[in-house]
Design a protein around this motif. Structure first.
Motif, PDB file in Angstrom:
ATOM      1  N   THR B 182       0.825  -1.204   0.000  1.00  0.00           N
ATOM      2  CA  THR B 182       0.000   0.000   0.000  1.00  0.00           C
ATOM      3  C   THR B 182       0.865   1.262   0.000  1.00  0.00           C
ATOM      4  N   ALA B 183       1.919   1.239   0.828  1.00  0.00           N
ATOM      5  CA  ALA B 183       2.789   2.408   0.936  1.00  0.00           C
ATOM      6  C   ALA B 183       3.428   2.743  -0.410  1.00  0.00           C
ATOM      7  N   GLY B 184       3.902   1.706  -1.118  1.00  0.00           N
ATOM      8  CA  GLY B 184       4.535   1.932  -2.416  1.00  0.00           C
ATOM      9  C   GLY B 184       3.566   2.554  -3.407  1.00  0.00           C
ATOM     10  N   PHE B 185       2.335   2.030  -3.422  1.00  0.00           N
ATOM     11  CA  PHE B 185       1.317   2.569  -4.318  1.00  0.00           C
ATOM     12  C   PHE B 185       1.015   4.018  -3.973  1.00  0.00           C
ATOM     13  N   GLN B 186       0.802   4.252  -2.673  1.00  0.00           N
ATOM     14  CA  GLN B 186       0.434   5.601  -2.217  1.00  0.00           C
ATOM     15  C   GLN B 186       1.503   6.623  -2.608  1.00  0.00           C
ATOM     16  N   ARG B 187       2.744   6.261  -2.392  1.00  0.00           N
ATOM     17  CA  ARG B 187       3.827   7.209  -2.633  1.00  0.00           C
ATOM     18  C   ARG B 187       3.846   7.693  -4.082  1.00  0.00           C
ATOM     19  N   VAL B 188       3.794   6.728  -5.012  1.00  0.00           N
ATOM     20  CA  VAL B 188       3.899   7.117  -6.416  1.00  0.00           C
ATOM     21  C   VAL B 188       2.597   7.731  -6.918  1.00  0.00           C
ATOM     22  N   PHE B 189       1.481   7.214  -6.428  1.00  0.00           N
ATOM     23  CA  PHE B 189       0.180   7.755  -6.840  1.00  0.00           C
ATOM     24  C   PHE B 189       0.081   9.224  -6.418  1.00  0.00           C
ATOM     25  N   GLU B 190       0.490   9.516  -5.199  1.00  0.00           N
ATOM     26  CA  GLU B 190       0.433  10.903  -4.724  1.00  0.00           C
ATOM     27  C   GLU B 190       1.442  11.783  -5.455  1.00  0.00           C
TER      28      GLU B 190
END
Lengths: 324, 409
Positions: B182-190
């Motif tokens: 989740t953290a990896g997705f959130q970082r790049v998505f944001e």
């Protein structure tokens, strides 16, 4: 006779490392000592105090995590960490005892289960401190020793000390009072004993021994994660106690030996070792419901009296009336 | 090497079998130890892992670099303490030359220090914990799967740029793997202009996702990161709540992994996910791999099978480099780290200098082909590293991904 057997077993334990073919087996022997100590702590409460706890892995975990955080994360010396773990582990037992001892019997079982799960939950969720389910690994310099031989003798010495102190405790008037409260709480209360305080002391002693086993646990595995605090570990300890002989001084050590050997050695030969474990427990319950140690003693005594033909086969053949 | 204890043991004539036989002869077998799980909740993954490696050995006729292979599988029961004992057993008793496995991250973390100390090459075929190839490096460690977040970084970009999502809710298993994904997705998505409306965490053993699903509304999509059968149960319930078709689901690799995809039905259709493999890849290597594995297991290979099969391929490449000398552990691990695997079903990959694959990440969409569901590849991100586009030094200076890093909203 009894002291001769005890002396013989102690002697075996002392020279065991030189009889075993390699470090792997020495590691297993050390595990038996540590899990044995943990089972002993459960037995203090379950066997002598008549209070079965399903949350003892919590104390093991608190001690192991305190050690890992103090020594590993903050870099204090191993002995400082041992001190911190002893203090915090025992303090946790003192607090949990206040809560758990408001109840007895089945409610006690459930409340200890809940307390154990709370500790598990904290270990799992408080990731900043415990690193969550990834756990904390300890390197070479952060444990007392990573030499298998030293570890074995450290664990053996600690276990021996605890057993000697425990034997003295059980024989003391206070130990007799603990057993008295187990068997006849109302009579003890009428006689003027403070049954709550006696139970509370037994709880703290038990928690202290579990704390010690937790410190040794983290020494031999050099890793702690929430799995070590799970309900499985708590209930396995109760199984060790029941299998070895509840309410006997050395029974839990035998129980721990059986479980650890089955888990680690039998599983190398068969994938169905959990089934094997189950079958062996069934066998113990059917053949010697009082546990391995008293059961073996009974059978040996029976054989001995059968050999001495004509000797009346009386008390020694009967099952321990307190067998549960 | 004999130490004092072993000499004494020999004198006592207790167990001659425990000695390490000097295995210089070329025809002595290479001993490969695998840490698998055969009992408990992780047993499915363990079996797929074994299947993958067994297939590799079968294809090679049980011979690597001209030497026969002795393959020893140990059951960890999914418990870290047992995993450590099993690892010691494989190293000290079975004298394995290297260790492949284990299934779960906490098992790998529990044995990592021990294997570093014992100097045994450790080919981690599935455990995806970020720090194993980031902040807790073991010079004897390489990984053939990926880090948790490695496929989720590109998914974050894809969701923001190509799918045009602005606002997403995430839901994941509440343990390190789900949190890191989740953290990896959130970082790049944001970083690409998206925003996370909320992050939902469901316990690993959640029986019911209703209370979580009812919190999902007013967003462009849901990012779901589940492992094992949890993905199946979440998607089924998501469908029952009537949200399918209203709010699309995008997911991490394991939610719709081929290992569970065959148990799913229409509820999985159309889900877009990111992973380092898809059984639907149309390359000669993959087609033959899928066909062979289907013959053995009846279903498509997924995460665990491919990870283990690739471990075999990397090992083969390295052993060929050192001329089959598995006893030369230093040489073997050096060769392993330099191995470039070109015949992998997932496509070509090589290790970065931290021992983690730099590999293609595929954006996949669940479609029905004939009687089964497949992850059809719709876009390929070429040769993605565990650090995505960030400089490794900067990436490593930050704390490891967790529930609260990057921070919520």
């Amino acid at each position: 006779m009894k002291s001769a057997v005890l002396f013989f077993l102690t002697a075996i334990a002392c020279i065991l490392p030189f009889l075993l073919p390699g470090n792997f087996y020495l590691g297993i022997a050390t595990q038996i000592l540590v899990y044995g100590l943990f089972a002993v702590s459960v037995n203090i409460l379950a066997g002598y105090g008549g209070m079965v706890s399903l949350g003892h892995a919590g104390f093991l975990g608190v001690a192991a995590y305190t050690y890992a955080v103090t020594s590993g994360t903050y870099g204090f010396s191993p002995w400082t960490a041992v001190g911190a773990a002893l203090v915090i582990g025992t303090a946790t037992a003192a607090v949990f005892g206040l809560i758990a001892l408001r109840t007895s019997g089945l409610s006690f079982l459930m409340i200890t289960l809940a307390l154990g799960q709370i500790v598990w939950g904290v270990a799992f969720r408080y990731t900043d401190l415990t690193n969550g389910d990834n756990g904390i690994s300890l390197g070479r310099g952060t444990v007392i020793s990573s030499d298998p031989l030293t570890l074995y003798y450290v664990c053996l010495a600690v276990l021996a000390c605890v057993m000697i102190l425990l034997a003295a405790f059980i024989r003391s008037p206070l130990g007799a009072a603990v057993k008295g409260v187990r068997d006849q709480p109302r009579r003890m209360s009428t006689l003027g004993y403070n049954t709550w305080t006696i139970r509370y002391i037994a709880y703290i002693v038990s928690g202290f021994v579990a704390t010690v086993s937790g410190i040794l646990y983290v020494q031999i595995f050099q890793f702690i994660s929430p799995h070590a605090l799970s309900l499985t570990v708590s209930s396995e300890a109760v199984l060790m106690v029941i299998a070895g002989g509840i309410g006997t001084l050395f029974g839990p050590l035998f129980g721990a030996g059986v479980v650890v050997l089955l888990k680690n050695v039998a599983s190398a030969y068969t994938d169905r070792w959990p089934t094997l474990l189950g079958c062996i427990f069934l066998f113990i319950i059917i053949a010697m419901p009082e546990g391995l140690l008293p059961g073996t003693r009974r059978i040996l005594a029976g054989l001995a009296s059968a050999l001495r033909k004509g000797a009346p086969r009386t008390a020694s053949l009967q099952q321990n009336p307190r067998a549960r | 090497m004999l130490n004092r204890r072993q000499v004494l043991a020999g004198a006592a004539a207790l167990a001659g079998t425990q000695f390490a036989m000097p295995a210089f002869a070329q025809n002595a077998p290479i001993r490969i130890g695998m840490l698998s799980v055969k009992s408990g909740a992780l047993a499915t993954g363990g079996r797929q892992m074994e299947d993958g490696f067994q297939l590799f050995l079968k294809e090679r006729g049980n011979t690597i670099a001209g030497r026969p292979v002795e393959f020893i599988v140990a059951d960890t029961g999914g418990q870290p303490a047992l995993a450590k004992t099993r690892a010691q057993e494989l190293v000290q008793r079975s004298n394995v030359h290297m260790i492949v496995g284990p299934v779960a991250a906490f098992e790998a973390l529990a044995i990592n220090d021990y294997l570093a100390e014992a100097q045994v090459p450790f080919i981690c075929s599935s455990a995806a914990a970020e720090d194993l190839t980031q902040r807790k490096l073991n010079p004897w460690f390489v990984r053939t799967s990926s880090t948790s977040a490695q496929p989720c970084h590109p998914l974050g970009e894809y969701a923001a740029k190509e799918l045009g999502y602005k606002k997403v809710i995430t839901i994941a298993d509440d343990f390190a793997f789900g949190q890191e994904q989740t953290a990896g997705f959130q970082r790049v998505f944001e970083a690409n202009g998206g925003s996370i409306a909320n992050k939902l965490w469901a316990p690993l053993n959640a029986a019911d996702y209703g209370s979580y699903i009812s919190q999902i509304s007013g967003v462009d999509a849901v990012f779901a990161a589940f492992s094992g059968a949890n993905g199946l149960r979440f998607l089924r319930q998501y469908n029952e709540y009537g949200l399918k078709g209203q709010i699309p689901v995008i997911s991490a690799m394991t939610t719709v992994d081929e290992g569970v995809l065959h148990t799913m039905g229409d509820e999985a259709l159309g889900i877009i996910s990111a992973g380092w493999y898809s059984a639907g890849l149309d390359t000669p290597h993959n087609n033959s791999f899928v066909e062979q594995l289907r013959k053995v297991t009846g279903v498509d290979p997924g995460f665990y099978s491919v990870g283990a099969y690739s471990a075999g391929l990397a090992l083969e490449a390295a052993l060929k480099t050192v001329g089959g000398k598995a006893e030369d552990k230093q040489g073997l691990i050096t060769a392993l780290k330099k191995a470039e695997v070109v015949n992998d079903p997932r496509g070509p990959w090589k290790f970065d200098r931290y021992g983690n694959p730099v590999e293609n990440i595929y954006i996949r969409k669940v479609e029905r082909k004939g009687d089964r569901l497949v992850n059809t590849v719709i876009k390929t991100y070429d040769q993605v590293s565990q650090f995505w586009t960030y400089p490794p030094e900067r990436f490593l200076a930050e704390p490891v991904y967790s529930r609260s890093n990057p921070t919520k909203i």
